[in-house]
Design a protein around this motif. Structure first.
Motif: not given
Length: 206
Positions: A21-49
């Motif tokens: 948005f407005n030239g800002v792009i996040c693009d962060e990975e949302l599942i990360k591997n931390d000491n062989c454990n998959n950590v989910i840092i992403g959310d499934e967000c509603h567009i129409v709330d």
């Protein structure tokens, strides 16, 4: 949200935050591997709330949990779009989702995104009363090691254990370091270097 729509969402978003948005792009990975454990840092967000008190609520809208109405975000940007719903309207979020997924598709075609690594995983899927069921679907380059998929269906017209739009390769390799064989599979091109799952030794393919 159905299993099919969830797989579609995470695959098309490339496991990355869709915020742009407005030239800002996040693009962060949302599942990360931390000491062989998959950590989910992403959310499934509603567009129409789903929340009637926000400006993105539409009473006549039906499929609130469908793929078309969900955008993948990191937790920071999920909080932002919900806190500033007057700014982040339905149209803006739809455009954001489409632009991000198109960008991911182009980057995958140009091999600009590193393959997804999936190892030592078991996927158990149960589907009832549906036209189609897919146990595991991978539509981006991926490296698979010791991955199993179990699909149980009831009253399903079509069942597919594994689905991909990429080329699938499987080989049997032998590690000279620990003298043990291992199977290797990947979606997309085979890498030039394989990692032995027994001892983590790097093996250069001939």
């Amino acid at each position: 949200m159905t299993d099919h729509d969830r797989k579609l969402l995470w695959t098309k978003a490339g496991n990355r935050c869709s915020y742009r948005f407005n030239g800002v792009i996040c693009d962060e990975e949302l599942i990360k591997n931390d000491n062989c454990n998959n950590v989910i840092i992403g959310d499934e967000c509603h567009i129409v709330d789903k929340n009637k008190s926000t400006s993105r609520w539409m009473e006549e809208f039906q499929d609130r949990d469908g793929y078309e109405n969900i955008i993948l975000m990191c937790k920071i940007h999920h909080k932002m779009i919900d806190s500033l719903s007057e700014t982040f309207t339905v149209d803006i979020l739809k455009h954001m989702k489409n632009e991000h997924e198109s960008n991911i598709s182009e980057r995958l075609k140009n091999k600009e995104i590193e393959p997804l690594i999936i190892k030592d995983s078991f996927f158990n899927t149960e589907v009832k009363n549906a036209d189609k069921a897919v146990g595991m679907e991978v539509n981006r380059p991926a490296q698979l090691s010791n991955v199993k998929s179990n699909l149980k269906v009831e009253n399903v017209k079509e069942a597919i254990g594994f689905s991909t739009n990429q080329g699938m390769h499987s080989i049997l390799a032998f590690c000279k370091n620990c003298n043990k064989p291992f199977s290797y599979a990947c979606v997309g091109n085979l890498p030039s270097i394989l990692i032995c799952p027994h001892c983590n030794y790097s093996i250069t393919r001939q």
